[in-house]
Scaffold this active site. Sequence first.
Site, PDB file in Angstrom:
ATOM      1  N   TYR A 114      11.791  -4.312   4.264  1.00  0.00           N
ATOM      2  CA  TYR A 114      10.514  -4.726   3.662  1.00  0.00           C
ATOM      3  C   TYR A 114       9.888  -5.867   4.456  1.00  0.00           C
ATOM      4  CZ  TYR A 114       7.095  -5.700   0.007  1.00  0.00           C
ATOM      5  OH  TYR A 114       5.918  -5.887  -0.691  1.00  0.00           O
ATOM      6  N   LYS A 163       6.344  -6.063   6.443  1.00  0.00           N
ATOM      7  CA  LYS A 163       5.287  -6.979   5.999  1.00  0.00           C
ATOM      8  C   LYS A 163       5.023  -8.096   7.016  1.00  0.00           C
ATOM      9  CE  LYS A 163       4.258  -5.013   2.012  1.00  0.00           C
ATOM     10  NZ  LYS A 163       2.920  -4.519   1.670  1.00  0.00           N
TER      11      LYS A 163
HETATM   12  N1  LIG Z   1       4.760  -5.621  -6.971  1.00  0.00           N
HETATM   13  C1  LIG Z   1       5.100  -6.686  -6.255  1.00  0.00           C
HETATM   14  O1  LIG Z   1       5.933  -7.499  -6.658  1.00  0.00           O
HETATM   15  C2  LIG Z   1       4.423  -6.949  -4.944  1.00  0.00           C
HETATM   16  C3  LIG Z   1       4.554  -8.229  -4.375  1.00  0.00           C
HETATM   17  C4  LIG Z   1       3.966  -8.491  -3.153  1.00  0.00           C
HETATM   18  C5  LIG Z   1       3.261  -7.496  -2.496  1.00  0.00           C
HETATM   19  N2  LIG Z   1       3.166  -6.269  -3.062  1.00  0.00           N
HETATM   20  C6  LIG Z   1       2.428  -5.243  -2.308  1.00  0.00           C
HETATM   21  O2  LIG Z   1       1.297  -4.869  -3.059  1.00  0.00           O
HETATM   22  C7  LIG Z   1       0.982  -3.497  -2.793  1.00  0.00           C
HETATM   23  C8  LIG Z   1       0.826  -2.761  -4.132  1.00  0.00           C
HETATM   24  O3  LIG Z   1       2.056  -2.833  -4.831  1.00  0.00           O
HETATM   25  P1  LIG Z   1       2.193  -2.399  -6.379  1.00  0.00           P
HETATM   26  O4  LIG Z   1       2.947  -3.476  -7.041  1.00  0.00           O
HETATM   27  O5  LIG Z   1       0.874  -1.973  -6.938  1.00  0.00           O
HETATM   28  O6  LIG Z   1       3.154  -1.134  -6.213  1.00  0.00           O
HETATM   29  P2  LIG Z   1       3.169   0.294  -6.957  1.00  0.00           P
HETATM   30  O7  LIG Z   1       2.724   0.175  -8.356  1.00  0.00           O
HETATM   31  O8  LIG Z   1       4.503   0.875  -6.655  1.00  0.00           O
HETATM   32  O9  LIG Z   1       2.035   1.105  -6.142  1.00  0.00           O
HETATM   33  C9  LIG Z   1       2.217   1.488  -4.817  1.00  0.00           C
HETATM   34  C10 LIG Z   1       1.039   2.338  -4.386  1.00  0.00           C
HETATM   35  O10 LIG Z   1       1.201   2.678  -3.010  1.00  0.00           O
HETATM   36  C11 LIG Z   1       0.961   4.070  -2.856  1.00  0.00           C
HETATM   37  N3  LIG Z   1       1.712   4.597  -1.728  1.00  0.00           N
HETATM   38  C12 LIG Z   1       2.997   4.361  -1.390  1.00  0.00           C
HETATM   39  N4  LIG Z   1       3.316   5.029  -0.287  1.00  0.00           N
HETATM   40  C13 LIG Z   1       2.203   5.701   0.100  1.00  0.00           C
HETATM   41  C14 LIG Z   1       1.893   6.576   1.158  1.00  0.00           C
HETATM   42  N5  LIG Z   1       2.814   6.937   2.087  1.00  0.00           N
HETATM   43  N6  LIG Z   1       0.623   7.085   1.238  1.00  0.00           N
HETATM   44  C15 LIG Z   1      -0.295   6.749   0.319  1.00  0.00           C
HETATM   45  N7  LIG Z   1      -0.069   5.938  -0.713  1.00  0.00           N
HETATM   46  C16 LIG Z   1       1.166   5.419  -0.817  1.00  0.00           C
HETATM   47  C17 LIG Z   1       1.403   4.684  -4.170  1.00  0.00           C
HETATM   48  O11 LIG Z   1       0.757   5.930  -4.297  1.00  0.00           O
HETATM   49  P3  LIG Z   1       1.417   7.224  -5.008  1.00  0.00           P
HETATM   50  O12 LIG Z   1       2.279   6.727  -6.125  1.00  0.00           O
HETATM   51  O13 LIG Z   1       0.236   7.996  -5.486  1.00  0.00           O
HETATM   52  O14 LIG Z   1       2.191   7.902  -3.990  1.00  0.00           O
HETATM   53  C18 LIG Z   1       0.899   3.646  -5.159  1.00  0.00           C
HETATM   54  O15 LIG Z   1      -0.464   3.859  -5.419  1.00  0.00           O
HETATM   55  C19 LIG Z   1       2.112  -2.965  -1.898  1.00  0.00           C
HETATM   56  O16 LIG Z   1       1.690  -3.021  -0.563  1.00  0.00           O
HETATM   57  C20 LIG Z   1       3.228  -3.957  -2.117  1.00  0.00           C
HETATM   58  O17 LIG Z   1       4.067  -4.064  -0.991  1.00  0.00           O
HETATM   59  C21 LIG Z   1       3.709  -5.974  -4.266  1.00  0.00           C
END
Ligand SMILES: NC(=O)c1ccc[n+]([C@@H]2O[C@H](COP(=O)([O-])OP(=O)(O)OC[C@H]3O[C@@H](n4cnc5c(N)ncnc54)[C@H](OP(=O)(O)O)[C@@H]3O)[C@@H](O)[C@H]2O)c1
Length: 238
Positions: A153, A157
């Site tokens: 990860y 990132k």
């Molecule tokens: N949650 C946290 O704690 C956190 C913290 C820091 C940063 N982030 C970052 O914030 C962003 C959003 O995270 P989230 O918490 O909303 O996660 P989430 O609820 O798991 O959503 C992830 C999204 O990414 C999409 N996705 C994953 N792989 C993909 C691919 N190969 N092609 C197209 N779409 C893809 C998924 O689409 P489908 O399900 O439709 O495939 C889903 O819409 C991510 O980049 C994550 O690394 C999250």
Amino acid sequence: MESLKGKSVLITGATGGIGAATARLLAASGARVFITGRNEERLKDLLQELQLPADRYFAADLSSAKEVEKLKDHFHTVFPVIDILVNAAGVGIIKPMDTLTSEEFMTTLQANLIAPFLLMKAFLPAMKEVKKGLIINIPGVLGKVPMAGAAAYSASKYGLTGMMQSIREELKRTDIRITNLFLGGVDSAFWDHIDLRVQREKMIRAEEAAKSVWFLCQQPLSGVVSEMVLQPFNHQAI
Ligand SMILES: NC(=O)c1ccc[n+]([C@@H]2O[C@H](COP(=O)([O-])OP(=O)(O)OC[C@H]3O[C@@H](n4cnc5c(N)ncnc54)[C@H](OP(=O)(O)O)[C@@H]3O)[C@@H](O)[C@H]2O)c1
């Protein structure tokens, strides 16, 4: 604050926690939202909820160059110009080296680093043509500070952060702005398959994380928020 009214915004990861919440906020502020993710059913549900026109979504796996090209073509049949790109797609594979597989490492890089690269290749030319635009990335704090058990990860990132900082230097003579949002733990489906003892109830709520994206989308034209850090106030893991 810059108005969001009429702005054409592409939101990736719109089927996920932060992306969907961002789509809701931006649409409510009058932005012309276009959503993408892999799960077509969830995209259609969100489209209906937001009462968006039927052509405002495209299901695509962003780790595929061909699918990103198709997304670009579809987007530009709807909007000639892209004002804002919100890169909210990503995967969370957080495992120590003993259990992390090569396949998982590659999948993480594909979704979190290669996909944003392909999106830049696809959408940056349209922004460059008009010399303006805004790109918001969500590297997370693990793109800034390492944590044990997060080799894949953090590699993805840190890579995203470095790539975007470098592209920012290339764009100095334009009004194309790049913002990196470093979020700590956000309670979303991201954590569903992560085997760590975390207290999800102490994490940032996805709706609150989305408010920071919504705010960043309205940053004043005379400056740029190069980065923002938002962390849970009291959360043991991150
Ligand atoms: N949650 C946290 O704690 C956190 C913290 C820091 C940063 N982030 C970052 O914030 C962003 C959003 O995270 P989230 O918490 O909303 O996660 P989430 O609820 O798991 O959503 C992830 C999204 O990414 C999409 N996705 C994953 N792989 C993909 C691919 N190969 N092609 C197209 N779409 C893809 C998924 O689409 P489908 O399900 O439709 O495939 C889903 O819409 C991510 O980049 C994550 O690394 C999250």
